[in-house]
Enzyme design. Structure first.
Site, PDB file in Angstrom:
ATOM      1  N   GLU A  57     -45.076 -80.409 -74.636  1.00 56.47           N
ATOM      2  CA  GLU A  57     -43.626 -80.047 -74.753  1.00 56.47           C
ATOM      3  C   GLU A  57     -43.108 -81.055 -75.685  1.00 56.47           C
ATOM      4  OE1 GLU A  57     -42.725 -77.093 -73.763  1.00 56.47           O
ATOM      5  OE2 GLU A  57     -43.606 -76.679 -71.974  1.00 56.47           O
ATOM      6  N   CYS A  87     -34.273 -81.040 -76.159  1.00 55.11           N
ATOM      7  CA  CYS A  87     -35.574 -80.583 -77.201  1.00 55.11           C
ATOM      8  C   CYS A  87     -34.996 -79.401 -77.700  1.00 55.11           C
ATOM      9  CB  CYS A  87     -36.817 -80.507 -76.491  1.00 55.11           C
ATOM     10  SG  CYS A  87     -36.837 -79.763 -75.022  1.00 55.11           S
TER      11      CYS A  87
HETATM   12  P1  NAD Z   1     -40.664 -92.322 -78.132  1.00 51.07           P
HETATM   13  O1  NAD Z   1     -41.190 -91.171 -79.051  1.00 51.07           O
HETATM   14  O2  NAD Z   1     -41.539 -93.478 -78.264  1.00 51.07           O
HETATM   15  O3  NAD Z   1     -40.723 -91.859 -76.661  1.00 51.07           O
HETATM   16  C1  NAD Z   1     -40.716 -90.629 -76.189  1.00 51.07           C
HETATM   17  C2  NAD Z   1     -41.156 -90.544 -74.865  1.00 51.07           C
HETATM   18  O4  NAD Z   1     -42.269 -90.410 -74.657  1.00 51.07           O
HETATM   19  C3  NAD Z   1     -40.539 -91.752 -73.781  1.00 51.07           C
HETATM   20  O5  NAD Z   1     -40.274 -91.123 -72.458  1.00 51.07           O
HETATM   21  C4  NAD Z   1     -41.714 -92.622 -73.746  1.00 51.07           C
HETATM   22  O6  NAD Z   1     -41.655 -93.262 -72.562  1.00 51.07           O
HETATM   23  C5  NAD Z   1     -42.964 -91.615 -73.626  1.00 51.07           C
HETATM   24  N1  NAD Z   1     -43.999 -92.400 -74.362  1.00 51.07           N
HETATM   25  C6  NAD Z   1     -44.155 -93.130 -75.576  1.00 51.07           C
HETATM   26  N2  NAD Z   1     -45.251 -93.351 -75.754  1.00 51.07           N
HETATM   27  C7  NAD Z   1     -45.958 -93.008 -74.532  1.00 51.07           C
HETATM   28  C8  NAD Z   1     -47.295 -93.094 -74.294  1.00 51.07           C
HETATM   29  N3  NAD Z   1     -48.226 -93.723 -75.357  1.00 51.07           N
HETATM   30  N4  NAD Z   1     -47.766 -92.601 -73.405  1.00 51.07           N
HETATM   31  C9  NAD Z   1     -47.011 -91.758 -72.323  1.00 51.07           C
HETATM   32  N5  NAD Z   1     -45.625 -91.722 -72.708  1.00 51.07           N
HETATM   33  C10 NAD Z   1     -45.298 -92.257 -74.041  1.00 51.07           C
HETATM   34  O7  NAD Z   1     -39.252 -92.573 -78.458  1.00 51.07           O
HETATM   35  P2  NAD Z   1     -37.792 -92.385 -77.766  1.00 51.07           P
HETATM   36  O8  NAD Z   1     -36.863 -93.152 -78.486  1.00 51.07           O
HETATM   37  O9  NAD Z   1     -37.904 -92.271 -76.232  1.00 51.07           O
HETATM   38  O10 NAD Z   1     -37.708 -90.948 -78.248  1.00 51.07           O
HETATM   39  C11 NAD Z   1     -37.752 -90.762 -79.760  1.00 51.07           C
HETATM   40  C12 NAD Z   1     -37.671 -89.274 -79.996  1.00 51.07           C
HETATM   41  O11 NAD Z   1     -38.411 -88.509 -78.948  1.00 51.07           O
HETATM   42  C13 NAD Z   1     -36.487 -88.305 -79.787  1.00 51.07           C
HETATM   43  O12 NAD Z   1     -35.682 -88.636 -80.892  1.00 51.07           O
HETATM   44  C14 NAD Z   1     -36.864 -87.021 -79.525  1.00 51.07           C
HETATM   45  O13 NAD Z   1     -37.154 -86.427 -80.891  1.00 51.07           O
HETATM   46  C15 NAD Z   1     -37.903 -87.160 -78.696  1.00 51.07           C
HETATM   47  N6  NAD Z   1     -37.747 -86.723 -77.405  1.00 51.07           N
HETATM   48  C16 NAD Z   1     -38.056 -85.705 -77.269  1.00 51.07           C
HETATM   49  C17 NAD Z   1     -37.992 -84.999 -75.574  1.00 51.07           C
HETATM   50  C18 NAD Z   1     -38.110 -83.722 -75.370  1.00 51.07           C
HETATM   51  O14 NAD Z   1     -37.578 -83.337 -74.561  1.00 51.07           O
HETATM   52  N7  NAD Z   1     -39.108 -83.197 -76.060  1.00 51.07           N
HETATM   53  C19 NAD Z   1     -37.431 -86.131 -74.895  1.00 51.07           C
HETATM   54  C20 NAD Z   1     -37.152 -87.466 -75.418  1.00 51.07           C
HETATM   55  C21 NAD Z   1     -37.372 -87.809 -76.674  1.00 51.07           C
END
Ligand code: NAD
Length: 477
Positions: A249, A283
Site C-alpha cells: 500500500e 495516502c
Molecule cells: P520513508 O519513506 O523513509 O518511510 C516511510 C515509512 O516506511 C516509515 O514508517 C518508515 O519507518 C518505513 N520504512 C522506511 N524504510 C523501511 C525499510 N527498509 N523497511 C521497513 N520499513 C521502512 O520516509 P517518511 O519520512 O517516513 O515518509 C516519507 C513519505 O512516505 C511521505 O511523504 C509519503 O509520501 C510516504 N508515506 C506514505 C504513507 C502511506 O500511508 N502510504 C505513510 C507514511 C509515509
C-alpha cells in the site's frame, strides 16, 4: 499517561537484549514522551522462532475459536478507545476526536476480520474422472512480516494484524518507531483476549535492519507494507529473493475533479474536510484539485475560507481542529513544496508558512493557479497543502489526472449521473469517491494500481491476501 513502550515476543513483554533504543517525541511539543527498545538480531530470531511455532498452534485452532479471540480483542480496543486515542494523539499529533475515531475504526477492523475469517470458504469442482472428488481448500499462507508507518498508527497495523490472524496466519509486526504506543496498546488487547504466545510478535528497531532480517528468513511467507513507493519497491525486491507474497500500500497523489454543475459551497466543505484530515498526511488525501473554469474562482474562495477557519493546535486541546505534522521531516518537505510552487507562479490564498517555533505546526495552505511544472503537481505532498488548477476540456484534464505513476485514490464532484459514470470509468486508480471522500471501510477493498502498489486490504480481498488455494483430488479407493 503515555503507553509503556515494550516489545512483545513469544507472549512476553520485553526490552531489547542489547539495550539499544530511541526516544519517542510528541510532535505538538517536541517533548520526549517515552523511550522505545530496539530488537537485536537475537531478539528478531526469537520472534521468528515464536512466529513459526505460533503459526502451527494458531492454524490448528478452529476458525470459530480464533474468531472469538480476535473479536474479544476488538471489544477491548473499543472499551479502551479513550486511553488508546490519547496515546495516538500524543505520539502522532492528530486531534483527539480523530485519534479516538481511528481507534474505534481499528476495533471495527478486528471484529470484521474475526467474523470474515470464519467464511474462508473453498469450493468443490465437478470432476471429469468418475469416482473422484475435487476440492479447493483455502489455507493460511504462513507467518507474515508486517511494516507500518506513522500516519495511521491504529488502522494500518489493525488491517495487517487482523487480516493475518483472521486468516490463520501468525505475524511479526514492526510498527513505526515514531508512533509505537498505539500498536503496543492493541497488542495488549490481543494478549488480554487470550491470543496464544507467538501468534503476534511486536518488534521495533532500525527499519531497514529489521525488514532485511525478517524478509530473508525462510519462516516468513508473506510481506505486507504501507508507506512510500521507494521503500515499497525495495521491500518487494527483498521479498522476490524468497518468492514471498507481498501486499504493498504505497503513495498516491489523488486528483479531485470538480465539474461545473456542483453546489460550490457544499463541495468546498466536503473536499476541505477530506483534505485537512490528519493534516493531509494520508495516502488517499485529495491532492490535485482540477476545478472547472466556470466555478474555479468561487471554489478557490470557499475552499480558502474553510482552510483559514481551521483551528491549528495541540491535538489534546478541545478547540483544535487540526494538529501538527507528525515529524520535522514533514515540515521541511511541506515548506519546500510551497516555496517551489510560489517560485513557479502559484498564488498562496491562505497559509503557506510554519506556525510558532515549538511543535511541527504548519498552516492549512491553499495554492491557486499552480502550473504543471511545480513539483507539487507530480510529487506526493503528504501535508496540509491543496494545489488547484482550472480546467475546460475534459479529455485534457483526464490525461493530467491519470498522467502520474500513482493510482491510489481519486475524487469527483458532479450532480450528473452521466458525468459520475464517465469520470469513475476514466480514472486510473484503485479507489474512486464520487461526491464524497469516505472511501475506506473494514468491509470494502482498499488498494492502488500502478506505482501505488498492489494487493488489497479490507473486504474479502483483504482476507484473500493471506490465503493460498490447495487443490485436493480424491479418488475412491
Ligand atoms: P520513508 O519513506 O523513509 O518511510 C516511510 C515509512 O516506511 C516509515 O514508517 C518508515 O519507518 C518505513 N520504512 C522506511 N524504510 C523501511 C525499510 N527498509 N523497511 C521497513 N520499513 C521502512 O520516509 P517518511 O519520512 O517516513 O515518509 C516519507 C513519505 O512516505 C511521505 O511523504 C509519503 O509520501 C510516504 N508515506 C506514505 C504513507 C502511506 O500511508 N502510504 C505513510 C507514511 C509515509
Amino acid at each position: 499517561m503515555y503507553e509503556k513502550l515494550e516489545m512483545w515476543i513469544d507472549g512476553e513483554w520485553c526490552q531489547g537484549s542489547d539495550g539499544a533504543g530511541e526516544d519517542v517525541v510528541n510532535p505538538a511539543t517536541e517533548e520526549v514522551i517515552g523511550h522505545l527498545p530496539h530488537a537485536s538480531s537475537a531478539d528478531l530470531d526469537r520472534a521468528l522462532d515464536a512466529a513459526d511455532r505460533g503459526f502451527k498452534v494458531w492454524r490448528a485452532m478452529s476458525a470459530y475459536d480464533r474468531a472469538n479471540i480476535i473479536y474479544k480483542a476488538g471489544a477491548l480496543i473499543r472499551e479502551r478507545a479513550d486511553d488508546i486515542g490519547r496515546t495516538l494523539t500524543l505520539e502522532q499529533g492528530k486531534v483527539l476526536a480523530e485519534g479516538k475515531g481511528e481507534v474505534l475504526v481499528a476495533a471495527d477492523i478486528f471484529q470484521w476480520y474475526a467474523e470474515e475469517g470464519r467464511r474462508a470458504y473453498g469450493r468443490i469442482i465437478p470432476s471429469r474422472i468418475p469416482g473422484s472428488r475435487q476440492m479447493v481448500i483455502r489455507e493460511p499462507v504462513g507467518p507474515v512480516a508486517a511494516f507500518t508507518p506513522w500516519n495511521f498508527p491504529a488502522v494500518t497495523p489493525a488491517r495487517k494484524i487482523a487480516g493475518a490472524l483472521g486468516s490463520g496466519c501468525s505475524c511479526i509486526i514492526k510498527a513505526s518507531e515514531e508512533t509505537p504506543g498505539t500498536t503496543i496498546a492493541m497488542a495488549r488487547a490481543l494478549a488480554d483476549a487470550g491470543l496464544p504466545p507467538g501468534v503476534l510478535n511486536v518488534v521495533f528497531g532500525v527499519p531497514d535492519t529489521i525488514s532485511r532480517h525478517l524478509i530473508a528468513s525462510p519462516v516468513i511467507r508473506k510481506v505486507t507494507f504501507t508507506g512510500s513507493t521507494p521503500v515499497g519497491k525495495h521491500l518487494t525486491r527483498l521479498a522476490a529473493d524468497g518468492m514471498k507474497r507481498t501486499t504493498m500500500e504505497l503513495g498516491g497523489h489523488a486528483p479531485v475533479v470538480v465539474f461545473d454543475d456542483v453546489d460550490v459551497d457544499k463541495v468546498a466543505a466536503v473536499a476541505a474536510a477530506g483534505k485537512f484530515r490528519n493534516a493531509g498526511q494520508v495516502c488517499v488525501s485529495p491532492t490535485r484539485f482540477f476545478v472547472h473554469e466556470k466555478v474555479y474562482s468561487a471554489f478557490v474562495q470557499k475552499f480558502t475560507e474553510k482552510a483559514a477557519a481551521l483551528q491549528l493546535g495541540n491535538g489534546l486541546d478541545a478547540g483544535s481542529t487540526m494538529g501538527p505534522l507528525a515529524n520535522r521531516r514533514r515540515v521541511e518537505a511541506v515548506d519546500g513544496f510551497v516555496t517551489d510552487a510560489r517560485d513557479h507562479g502559484a498564488r498562496v490564498t491562505t497559509g503557506g508558512e510554519r506556525v510558532g517555533n515549538q511543535g511541527y505546526f504548519y498552516a492549512p495552505t491553499v495554492l491557486a493557479d499552480v502550473p504543471d511544472s511545480a513539483r507539487i503537481m507530480s510529487e506526493e505532498p503528504f501535508g496540509p497543502l491543496a494545489p488547484m488548477q482550472p480546467w475546460s476540456n475534459f479529455d485534457d484534464m483526464i490525461e493530467k489526472a491519470n498522467g502520474l505513476p500513482f493510482g491510489l485514490a481519486a475524487y469527483a464532484f458532479t450532480t450528473s449521473t452521466e458525468k459520475a459514470t464517465l469520470i469513475s470509468d476514466a480514472l486510473e486508480t484503485g479507489l474512486v469517491g464520487v461526491n464524497h471522500c469516505a472511501i475506506s471501510f473494514a468491509e470494502t477493498p482498499f488498494g492502488g494500481v500502478k506505482e501505488s502498489g498492489y494487493g488489497h486490504e479490507g473486504g474479502i480481498e483483504g482476507l484473500d491476501a493471506y490465503l493460498t488455494s490447495k487443490f485436493v483430488t480424491q479418488l475412491s479407493a
